[in-house]
Motif scaffolding. Structure first.
Motif, PDB file in Angstrom:
ATOM      1  N   PHE A 123       0.801  -1.224   0.000  1.00  0.00           N
ATOM      2  CA  PHE A 123       0.000   0.000   0.000  1.00  0.00           C
ATOM      3  C   PHE A 123       0.839   1.282   0.000  1.00  0.00           C
ATOM      4  N   ILE A 124       0.251   2.323  -0.583  1.00  0.00           N
ATOM      5  CA  ILE A 124       0.745   3.688  -0.442  1.00  0.00           C
ATOM      6  C   ILE A 124      -0.014   4.317   0.728  1.00  0.00           C
ATOM      7  N   ASN A 125       0.729   4.846   1.689  1.00  0.00           N
ATOM      8  CA  ASN A 125       0.110   5.452   2.874  1.00  0.00           C
ATOM      9  C   ASN A 125      -0.254   6.901   2.564  1.00  0.00           C
ATOM     10  N   ASP A 126      -1.477   7.061   2.055  1.00  0.00           N
ATOM     11  CA  ASP A 126      -1.943   8.393   1.664  1.00  0.00           C
ATOM     12  C   ASP A 126      -3.406   8.512   2.064  1.00  0.00           C
ATOM     13  N   ALA A 127      -3.775   9.653   2.667  1.00  0.00           N
ATOM     14  CA  ALA A 127      -5.152   9.831   3.141  1.00  0.00           C
ATOM     15  C   ALA A 127      -6.172   9.666   2.027  1.00  0.00           C
ATOM     16  N   GLY A 128      -5.779  10.024   0.803  1.00  0.00           N
ATOM     17  CA  GLY A 128      -6.697   9.906  -0.315  1.00  0.00           C
ATOM     18  C   GLY A 128      -6.989   8.474  -0.719  1.00  0.00           C
ATOM     19  N   LEU A 129      -6.256   7.526  -0.146  1.00  0.00           N
ATOM     20  CA  LEU A 129      -6.438   6.118  -0.516  1.00  0.00           C
ATOM     21  C   LEU A 129      -6.995   5.283   0.629  1.00  0.00           C
ATOM     22  N   SER A 130      -7.425   5.923   1.718  1.00  0.00           N
ATOM     23  CA  SER A 130      -7.855   5.160   2.902  1.00  0.00           C
ATOM     24  C   SER A 130      -9.004   4.211   2.576  1.00  0.00           C
ATOM     25  N   THR A 131     -10.021   4.687   1.869  1.00  0.00           N
ATOM     26  CA  THR A 131     -11.148   3.826   1.527  1.00  0.00           C
ATOM     27  C   THR A 131     -10.733   2.754   0.529  1.00  0.00           C
ATOM     28  N   TYR A 132      -9.956   3.162  -0.482  1.00  0.00           N
ATOM     29  CA  TYR A 132      -9.483   2.206  -1.496  1.00  0.00           C
ATOM     30  C   TYR A 132      -8.641   1.101  -0.846  1.00  0.00           C
ATOM     31  N   ASN A 133      -7.737   1.486   0.057  1.00  0.00           N
ATOM     32  CA  ASN A 133      -6.889   0.498   0.727  1.00  0.00           C
ATOM     33  C   ASN A 133      -7.726  -0.490   1.542  1.00  0.00           C
ATOM     34  N   ALA A 134      -8.728   0.032   2.251  1.00  0.00           N
ATOM     35  CA  ALA A 134      -9.574  -0.836   3.070  1.00  0.00           C
ATOM     36  C   ALA A 134     -10.347  -1.826   2.200  1.00  0.00           C
ATOM     37  N   ASP A 135     -10.862  -1.359   1.060  1.00  0.00           N
ATOM     38  CA  ASP A 135     -11.606  -2.240   0.160  1.00  0.00           C
ATOM     39  C   ASP A 135     -10.678  -3.278  -0.484  1.00  0.00           C
ATOM     40  N   PHE A 136      -9.488  -2.823  -0.850  1.00  0.00           N
ATOM     41  CA  PHE A 136      -8.520  -3.741  -1.458  1.00  0.00           C
ATOM     42  C   PHE A 136      -8.156  -4.846  -0.464  1.00  0.00           C
ATOM     43  N   LYS A 137      -7.919  -4.445   0.792  1.00  0.00           N
ATOM     44  CA  LYS A 137      -7.556  -5.428   1.817  1.00  0.00           C
ATOM     45  C   LYS A 137      -8.678  -6.434   2.035  1.00  0.00           C
ATOM     46  N   GLU A 138      -9.911  -5.962   2.103  1.00  0.00           N
ATOM     47  CA  GLU A 138     -11.038  -6.860   2.319  1.00  0.00           C
ATOM     48  C   GLU A 138     -11.166  -7.861   1.174  1.00  0.00           C
ATOM     49  N   GLY A 139     -11.029  -7.380  -0.055  1.00  0.00           N
ATOM     50  CA  GLY A 139     -11.128  -8.269  -1.203  1.00  0.00           C
ATOM     51  C   GLY A 139      -9.983  -9.252  -1.266  1.00  0.00           C
ATOM     52  N   PHE A 140      -8.773  -8.772  -0.944  1.00  0.00           N
ATOM     53  CA  PHE A 140      -7.602  -9.648  -0.983  1.00  0.00           C
ATOM     54  C   PHE A 140      -7.721 -10.760   0.053  1.00  0.00           C
ATOM     55  N   LYS A 141      -8.130 -10.392   1.266  1.00  0.00           N
ATOM     56  CA  LYS A 141      -8.252 -11.384   2.331  1.00  0.00           C
ATOM     57  C   LYS A 141      -9.323 -12.429   2.009  1.00  0.00           C
ATOM     58  N   SER A 142     -10.383 -12.010   1.348  1.00  0.00           N
ATOM     59  CA  SER A 142     -11.490 -12.939   1.083  1.00  0.00           C
ATOM     60  C   SER A 142     -11.162 -13.952  -0.006  1.00  0.00           C
ATOM     61  N   THR A 143     -10.182 -13.636  -0.845  1.00  0.00           N
ATOM     62  CA  THR A 143      -9.871 -14.527  -1.977  1.00  0.00           C
ATOM     63  C   THR A 143      -8.483 -15.149  -1.899  1.00  0.00           C
ATOM     64  N   PHE A 144      -7.669 -14.722  -0.944  1.00  0.00           N
ATOM     65  CA  PHE A 144      -6.271 -15.165  -0.931  1.00  0.00           C
ATOM     66  C   PHE A 144      -6.130 -16.647  -0.625  1.00  0.00           C
ATOM     67  N   THR A 145      -5.436 -17.350  -1.480  1.00  0.00           N
ATOM     68  CA  THR A 145      -4.925 -18.698  -1.216  1.00  0.00           C
ATOM     69  C   THR A 145      -3.774 -18.946  -2.168  1.00  0.00           C
ATOM     70  N   TRP A 146      -2.623 -19.218  -1.605  1.00  0.00           N
ATOM     71  CA  TRP A 146      -1.468 -19.563  -2.423  1.00  0.00           C
ATOM     72  C   TRP A 146      -1.087 -21.023  -2.188  1.00  0.00           C
ATOM     73  N   GLY A 147      -1.426 -21.513  -0.996  1.00  0.00           N
ATOM     74  CA  GLY A 147      -1.076 -22.883  -0.661  1.00  0.00           C
ATOM     75  C   GLY A 147      -1.732 -23.898  -1.575  1.00  0.00           C
ATOM     76  N   ARG A 148      -2.931 -23.594  -2.084  1.00  0.00           N
ATOM     77  CA  ARG A 148      -3.632 -24.540  -2.955  1.00  0.00           C
ATOM     78  C   ARG A 148      -2.797 -24.855  -4.201  1.00  0.00           C
ATOM     79  N   GLU A 149      -2.107 -23.833  -4.701  1.00  0.00           N
ATOM     80  CA  GLU A 149      -1.255 -24.029  -5.883  1.00  0.00           C
ATOM     81  C   GLU A 149      -0.168 -25.065  -5.601  1.00  0.00           C
ATOM     82  N   PHE A 150       0.396 -25.023  -4.402  1.00  0.00           N
ATOM     83  CA  PHE A 150       1.488 -25.940  -4.067  1.00  0.00           C
ATOM     84  C   PHE A 150       0.964 -27.339  -3.767  1.00  0.00           C
ATOM     85  N   VAL A 151      -0.248 -27.432  -3.245  1.00  0.00           N
ATOM     86  CA  VAL A 151      -0.867 -28.746  -3.064  1.00  0.00           C
ATOM     87  C   VAL A 151      -1.071 -29.402  -4.426  1.00  0.00           C
ATOM     88  N   ASN A 152      -1.546 -28.636  -5.404  1.00  0.00           N
ATOM     89  CA  ASN A 152      -1.700 -29.182  -6.748  1.00  0.00           C
ATOM     90  C   ASN A 152      -0.355 -29.631  -7.314  1.00  0.00           C
TER      91      ASN A 152
END
Length: 378
Positions: A63-92
């Protein structure tokens, strides 16, 4: 102060390990965790790997720590956390018979870098996981990917910055943040072309790049990707030849291919030894040593390399396939039969598979003992 520690003699699926220069309980705990990561992936437990990621700390590197991105950063984090999985690739990867093994780590004050070797039918890669202690627990905060030549946080940052541009947020940023995003525009465009498979256009842009950019690992990675995507093997190998001394992790991997193609066996073996030393010691590289010796006609050294690979990874077929090839190429009947028996008994090779393997080697195919062995198979 940095201290390199090698993780040696890892026995797959049993969690046993020996360590050189092992000194503190903290180091022992980290090594135990590294081995457990592999063991859990072999058991198809990808959530164990994913849950080790400290997503907040990882995204702080994005992230860029800028007040103008506070909402964008929060939304990005929520979306990233809800979809993140890297371990599945290594299991395959491991389900297909691939290896994911810790081989070394570096202690640098409060940072712990554990290098994992990824090896399978798709080739070789390395991941250097950066751990920090968070609430007395080791957590992954970033991963350096050798084949890409960059940290995972850098890769994610391109998507993050692309979202800032497409969302029209650029004008809301402070001067410093705005300048940074604009400086990244050209790289964002290059990444977009790569992801879209527009290799010809990407290559054209790269040819017009500044000399300064051409000396970066980013350029090396994008250029090789573009030439591979174009299917221009002549230009690809010409580029590798011209940059064989770059000395970045990506070049160590691509040079294996280059020197093998050119039959430059001294350079091939030297590059493997340099890579082996660079990553802190990887027994998987004996597969590549064996391939080079075998193709060069040095059956004795090839057999030594493949036997070591087999000894290190007895539950995988890579070493025994190499030993079979040494037997076939040299007309060594006992070695060929021993390898074929192992492939048949333990690795699911059929009678037809083995007949196909020896069909082009009359000295083996017509040997009385081999014929008797094949005839006895179901």
């Amino acid at each position: 102060m940095k201290k390199i520690i090698l993780i040696c003699s890892i026995i797959l699926s049993f969690g046993l390990y020996n360590v050189q220069a092992q000194e503190t309980q903290e180091e022992k705990d980290l090594i135990k965790l590294a081995v457990e990561i592999s063991n859990q992936l072999y058991k198809s437990n990808y959530t164990f790997y994913d849950e080790l990621f400290d997503i907040d700390a990882f995204l702080d590197r994005v992230f860029i720590n800028d007040a103008g991105l506070s909402t964008y950063n929060a939304d990005f984090k929520e979306g990233f956390k809800s979809t993140f999985t890297w371990g599945r690739e290594f299991v395959n990867h491991t389900k297909k018979g691939g290896l994911y093994e810790p081989i070394s780590f570096v202690v640098d004050e409060n940072d712990y870098y554990v290098t994992f070797s990824l090896f399978g039918n798709e080739g070789l890669n390395y991941h250097e996981l950066l751990f920090n202690k968070v609430d007395d627990q080791y957590r992954i905060v970033d991963v350096y990917v050798y084949s890409n030549g960059e940290n995972l946080s850098e890769t994610i940052k391109y998507f993050y910055l692309g979202g800032i541009e497409s969302s029209g947020l650029l004008n809301q940023l402070s001067g410093k943040s705005k300048s940074f995003v604009k400086e990244m525009e050209s790289i964002l465009n290059l990444k977009t072309l790569l992801n879209a498979g527009k290799y010809k256009e990407l290559n054209t842009y790269l040819e017009q790049a500044s000399d300064a950019f051409k000396n970066t690992k980013m350029y090396y990675s994008l250029k090789t990707s573009a030439l591979v995507g174009l299917g221009d093997s002549e230009a690809y190998y010409a580029f590798l030849r011209a940059n064989s001394s770059v000395g970045v992790p990506t070049s160590f991997l691509t040079n294996i291919d280059l020197f093998f193609l050119e039959s430059d066996w001294p350079a091939y073996q030297e590059n493997i030894n340099i890579l082996d030393n660079f990553v802190g010691g990887d027994p998987v590289l004996n597969n590549y040593r064996g391939n080079g010796f075998l193709t060069n006609g040095n059956i004795k050294e090839a057999k030594i390399a493949y036997q070591q690979l087999y000894d290190d990874f007895p539950d995988y077929s890579y070493g025994v396939i190499g030993l079979l090839n040494t037997g076939l190429e040299s007309g060594d009947v006992p070695t060929s039969i021993t390898a074929m028996r192992d492939l048949y008994d333990r690795f699911g090779f059929t009678k037809q598979d083995l007949e196909n393997a020896i069909n082009s080697y009359p000295a083996i195919k017509n040997a009385e003992k081999v014929q008797a062995f094949i005839a006895a198979l179901q």
